[in-house]
Design a protein around this motif. Sequence first.
Motif, PDB file in Angstrom:
ATOM      1  N   LYS A   1       0.848  -1.182   0.000  1.00  0.00           N
ATOM      2  CA  LYS A   1       0.000   0.000   0.000  1.00  0.00           C
ATOM      3  C   LYS A   1       0.887   1.236   0.000  1.00  0.00           C
ATOM      4  O   LYS A   1       1.742   1.404   0.868  1.00  0.00           O
ATOM      5  N   VAL A   2       0.668   2.105  -0.987  1.00  0.00           N
ATOM      6  CA  VAL A   2       1.484   3.313  -1.145  1.00  0.00           C
ATOM      7  C   VAL A   2       0.588   4.529  -0.944  1.00  0.00           C
ATOM      8  O   VAL A   2      -0.421   4.690  -1.643  1.00  0.00           O
ATOM      9  N   HIS A   3       0.941   5.370  -0.003  1.00  0.00           N
ATOM     10  CA  HIS A   3       0.124   6.546   0.288  1.00  0.00           C
ATOM     11  C   HIS A   3       0.314   7.641  -0.760  1.00  0.00           C
ATOM     12  O   HIS A   3       1.267   7.613  -1.534  1.00  0.00           O
ATOM     13  N   ASP A   4      -0.605   8.596  -0.741  1.00  0.00           N
ATOM     14  CA  ASP A   4      -0.617   9.676  -1.731  1.00  0.00           C
ATOM     15  C   ASP A   4       0.740  10.390  -1.804  1.00  0.00           C
ATOM     16  O   ASP A   4       1.405  10.605  -0.781  1.00  0.00           O
ATOM     17  N   ALA A   5       1.092  10.750  -3.032  1.00  0.00           N
ATOM     18  CA  ALA A   5       2.230  11.636  -3.321  1.00  0.00           C
ATOM     19  C   ALA A   5       3.597  11.018  -3.050  1.00  0.00           C
ATOM     20  O   ALA A   5       4.609  11.710  -3.109  1.00  0.00           O
ATOM     21  N   ALA A   6       3.664   9.739  -2.760  1.00  0.00           N
ATOM     22  CA  ALA A   6       4.977   9.099  -2.578  1.00  0.00           C
ATOM     23  C   ALA A   6       5.700   9.020  -3.917  1.00  0.00           C
ATOM     24  O   ALA A   6       5.082   8.881  -4.977  1.00  0.00           O
ATOM     25  N   GLN A   7       7.014   9.122  -3.857  1.00  0.00           N
ATOM     26  CA  GLN A   7       7.855   9.010  -5.045  1.00  0.00           C
ATOM     27  C   GLN A   7       8.773   7.802  -4.869  1.00  0.00           C
ATOM     28  O   GLN A   7       9.565   7.758  -3.931  1.00  0.00           O
ATOM     29  N   LEU A   8       8.642   6.843  -5.770  1.00  0.00           N
ATOM     30  CA  LEU A   8       9.386   5.594  -5.672  1.00  0.00           C
ATOM     31  C   LEU A   8      10.299   5.471  -6.884  1.00  0.00           C
ATOM     32  O   LEU A   8       9.829   5.507  -8.026  1.00  0.00           O
ATOM     33  N   ASN A   9      11.580   5.311  -6.628  1.00  0.00           N
ATOM     34  CA  ASN A   9      12.535   5.166  -7.721  1.00  0.00           C
ATOM     35  C   ASN A   9      13.612   4.167  -7.325  1.00  0.00           C
ATOM     36  O   ASN A   9      14.196   4.266  -6.251  1.00  0.00           O
ATOM     37  N   ASN A  10      13.841   3.206  -8.207  1.00  0.00           N
ATOM     38  CA  ASN A  10      14.925   2.241  -8.017  1.00  0.00           C
ATOM     39  C   ASN A  10      14.749   1.445  -6.723  1.00  0.00           C
ATOM     40  O   ASN A  10      15.674   1.328  -5.919  1.00  0.00           O
ATOM     41  N   CYS A  11      13.543   0.891  -6.520  1.00  0.00           N
ATOM     42  CA  CYS A  11      13.199   0.228  -5.263  1.00  0.00           C
ATOM     43  C   CYS A  11      12.750  -1.212  -5.506  1.00  0.00           C
ATOM     44  O   CYS A  11      12.278  -1.567  -6.584  1.00  0.00           O
ATOM     45  N   ILE A  12      12.897  -2.011  -4.453  1.00  0.00           N
ATOM     46  CA  ILE A  12      12.255  -3.324  -4.394  1.00  0.00           C
ATOM     47  C   ILE A  12      11.539  -3.401  -3.052  1.00  0.00           C
ATOM     48  O   ILE A  12      12.158  -3.184  -2.010  1.00  0.00           O
ATOM     49  N   PHE A  13      10.233  -3.697  -3.074  1.00  0.00           N
ATOM     50  CA  PHE A  13       9.455  -3.801  -1.852  1.00  0.00           C
ATOM     51  C   PHE A  13       8.929  -5.222  -1.695  1.00  0.00           C
ATOM     52  O   PHE A  13       8.390  -5.794  -2.645  1.00  0.00           O
ATOM     53  N   GLY A  14       9.072  -5.793  -0.501  1.00  0.00           N
ATOM     54  CA  GLY A  14       8.560  -7.127  -0.215  1.00  0.00           C
ATOM     55  C   GLY A  14       7.056  -7.132  -0.033  1.00  0.00           C
ATOM     56  O   GLY A  14       6.370  -6.126  -0.245  1.00  0.00           O
ATOM     57  N   TYR A  15       6.524  -8.280   0.383  1.00  0.00           N
ATOM     58  CA  TYR A  15       5.078  -8.455   0.507  1.00  0.00           C
ATOM     59  C   TYR A  15       4.470  -7.556   1.588  1.00  0.00           C
ATOM     60  O   TYR A  15       5.050  -7.330   2.649  1.00  0.00           O
ATOM     61  N   ASP A  16       3.271  -7.026   1.287  1.00  0.00           N
ATOM     62  CA  ASP A  16       2.378  -6.416   2.274  1.00  0.00           C
ATOM     63  C   ASP A  16       2.991  -5.254   3.038  1.00  0.00           C
ATOM     64  O   ASP A  16       2.724  -5.066   4.229  1.00  0.00           O
ATOM     65  N   LEU A  17       3.802  -4.461   2.357  1.00  0.00           N
ATOM     66  CA  LEU A  17       4.389  -3.290   3.017  1.00  0.00           C
ATOM     67  C   LEU A  17       3.493  -2.074   2.834  1.00  0.00           C
ATOM     68  O   LEU A  17       2.828  -1.926   1.809  1.00  0.00           O
ATOM     69  N   GLU A  18       3.507  -1.222   3.855  1.00  0.00           N
ATOM     70  CA  GLU A  18       2.754   0.030   3.766  1.00  0.00           C
ATOM     71  C   GLU A  18       3.734   1.183   3.827  1.00  0.00           C
ATOM     72  O   GLU A  18       4.508   1.309   4.773  1.00  0.00           O
ATOM     73  N   LEU A  19       3.697   2.017   2.805  1.00  0.00           N
ATOM     74  CA  LEU A  19       4.594   3.165   2.717  1.00  0.00           C
ATOM     75  C   LEU A  19       3.859   4.379   3.248  1.00  0.00           C
ATOM     76  O   LEU A  19       2.935   4.894   2.611  1.00  0.00           O
ATOM     77  N   GLU A  20       4.243   4.816   4.431  1.00  0.00           N
ATOM     78  CA  GLU A  20       3.528   5.889   5.114  1.00  0.00           C
ATOM     79  C   GLU A  20       3.608   7.192   4.323  1.00  0.00           C
ATOM     80  O   GLU A  20       4.576   7.459   3.621  1.00  0.00           O
TER      81      GLU A  20
END
Length: 346
Positions: free
Chosen positions: A308-327
């Motif tokens: 789950k990614v919250h509004d206005a987040a900027q993601l670049n060059n990332c790897i995210f595992g299962y079921d993570l929440e980006l505050e």
Amino acid sequence: MKALLLAGGLGTRLRPLTENLPKPMAPVGNRPWLEHVLLHLKRQGIDEFVIAVKHYPEIIKERLGDGRRLGVQIEYSVERSLLGTAGAIKNAESLLSDRFLVVNADIVHNMSILPLLEFHLQHKGLVTIGLTEVEDPSQYGVVQQDSTGEILCFIEKPKRNEAPSRRVNAGIYVMDKEALQWIPKNKEVSIEKETFPLLIEHRAVYGTKVDGYWMDMGTNERYRKVHWDLLDRKFPLPLNEIEQDTGIWVGEDTQIGSGVLFLPPVLIGDEVHIGDRSVIGPYAVIGDRCVIGKHVRCSETIMWDGCKVHDAAQLNNCIFGYDLELEARHILYQAVMNRMTGVVQG
């Protein structure tokens, strides 16, 4: 002929992603790689499998079961202690056919097995190693062969200008069961460092080049490279998602908000929700059931299921595992490894 899939490795170089996950179960194109291996070999006529498991075997068993869902038959060989590659094969001996295929299940490949089997039937050796050619052989054990394909020795990490060839072990073998007499029981044994050299002394090991895509996904950099090659179709892995436009694959029941911009190539899984005016891509892989907020910018990023990614987040060059929440307060995610959250980047 049965296939033995070696899936007991710890995957230490991919941690924290594989902290609680067998390395071959890491998703590639939104599906566990081990599942891709089964289907790839099934398409080539192999439908009986033994999977050697050690690290979190229950995860593999829960996902794959007896193989019926995939139209194959699966048995399991469980390592009670670490046995190494050769020890794992020996441990599975009672489940194997007289001639069998061995596949290192954390090597990403798309190779044809038939030429390997045909070559094995032509010589009198006990083992045929599938070989692939690499650009820089100095990072691998390189084979030296004679004109018949017999392997004379492995030269470990030679200087680039001193390597006898660019051919390295692809992690795929055809073996006669007779070869297992050279492997001791209940002991940790490396097939590369112990068993193959012993069999080479008895002139029992041959090798042949197998064509097709090949990549050891054992590091974050290579794991990313596998996905970028997949999106560029250099790695022609079949995808469940539908290509809705050139380089844009979208799964079922996915909701796309107003003004969302896809910059290909991108791969979006099933049941994903993408908020208004988000920009996805280039080079973005989003797993099933992910929720992407509004005005999110996501590029060169791999996201496993359930994030789950919250509004206005900027993601670049990332790897995210299962079921993570980006505050929401974490606006820019880039070039950081955070073992506490399981976020791997840079």
